[in-house]
Design a protein around this motif. Structure first.
Motif, PDB file in Angstrom:
ATOM      1  N   PHE A  97       0.755  -0.597  -0.039  1.00  8.28           N
ATOM      2  CA  PHE A  97      -0.103   0.067  -0.273  1.00  8.28           C
ATOM      3  C   PHE A  97       0.954   1.326  -0.080  1.00  8.28           C
ATOM      4  O   PHE A  97       0.155   2.339   0.279  1.00  8.28           O
ATOM      5  N   THR A 117       3.003   3.434   2.213  1.00  3.86           N
ATOM      6  CA  THR A 117       3.064   3.303   3.229  1.00  3.86           C
ATOM      7  C   THR A 117       4.104   2.641   4.177  1.00  3.86           C
ATOM      8  O   THR A 117       4.925   2.152   3.678  1.00  3.86           O
ATOM      9  N   TRP A 157      -9.587   1.161   4.274  1.00  3.02           N
ATOM     10  CA  TRP A 157      -8.903   1.876   4.818  1.00  3.02           C
ATOM     11  C   TRP A 157      -7.410   3.208   4.283  1.00  3.02           C
ATOM     12  O   TRP A 157      -8.080   4.625   3.860  1.00  3.02           O
ATOM     13  N   SER A 158      -6.956   2.581   3.206  1.00  2.00           N
ATOM     14  CA  SER A 158      -6.620   2.783   1.859  1.00  2.00           C
ATOM     15  C   SER A 158      -6.954   3.611   1.265  1.00  2.00           C
ATOM     16  O   SER A 158      -6.991   4.803   1.005  1.00  2.00           O
ATOM     17  N   GLN A 159      -8.390   3.810   1.354  1.00  2.00           N
ATOM     18  CA  GLN A 159      -9.179   4.740   0.106  1.00  2.00           C
ATOM     19  C   GLN A 159      -9.860   5.959   1.305  1.00  2.00           C
ATOM     20  O   GLN A 159     -10.716   5.873   0.119  1.00  2.00           O
ATOM     21  N   ARG A 191      -3.488   8.779   1.330  1.00  2.00           N
ATOM     22  CA  ARG A 191      -3.790   7.037   1.101  1.00  2.00           C
ATOM     23  C   ARG A 191      -3.680   7.379  -0.225  1.00  2.00           C
ATOM     24  O   ARG A 191      -3.092   5.684  -0.339  1.00  2.00           O
ATOM     25  N   LYS A 192      -4.804   7.107  -0.763  1.00  2.00           N
ATOM     26  CA  LYS A 192      -5.186   6.941  -1.976  1.00  2.00           C
ATOM     27  C   LYS A 192      -3.859   7.002  -2.644  1.00  2.00           C
ATOM     28  O   LYS A 192      -3.415   6.534  -3.713  1.00  2.00           O
ATOM     29  N   LEU A 231      -1.174   4.913  -1.724  1.00  2.00           N
ATOM     30  CA  LEU A 231      -1.512   3.749  -2.420  1.00  2.00           C
ATOM     31  C   LEU A 231      -0.794   3.459  -4.294  1.00  2.00           C
ATOM     32  O   LEU A 231      -0.157   2.784  -4.978  1.00  2.00           O
TER      33      LEU A 231
END
Length: 93
Positions: free
Chosen positions: A18, A20, A53-55, A60-61, A64
């Motif tokens: 992801f 991060t 969560w990533s979206q 965060r998007k 990714l």
């Protein structure tokens, strides 16, 4: 969803996929933002909750898309027209 088909990731795997840091993943775990189980003292994060969560934020998007698995999406597009779902239908030969 049956549990035998659940995909689980370690903290390191989730961070790499992801885009991060492991520290960010651990912080999300502390804040109960991710669904997980503990196996032999290690977190196993539910992939579906990780994806959700990533979206949940623009930052965060972008992480990714730029540093995670999203950077490879263009390479995944099907180029063979025989198998591509994007082929126009309707009498063209």
């Amino acid at each position: 969803m049956p549990t035998e088909h659940t995909i689980r990731l370690t903290v390191a795997e989730a961070a790499r996929l992801f885009g991060t840091s492991p520290k960010t993943i651990r912080q999300a775990l502390r804040l109960n933002e991710l669904t997980y189980i503990v196996v032999r003292g290690r977190y196993k994060i539910n992939f579906a909750s990780m994806l959700k969560w990533s979206q949940s934020s623009t930052r965060r998007k972008n992480m990714l898309a730029q540093g995670g698995m999203g950077q490879f999406v263009e390479q995944w597009k099907i180029k063979n027209k025989k198998f591509s779902p994007q082929v126009p239908t309707g009498g063209e030969n």
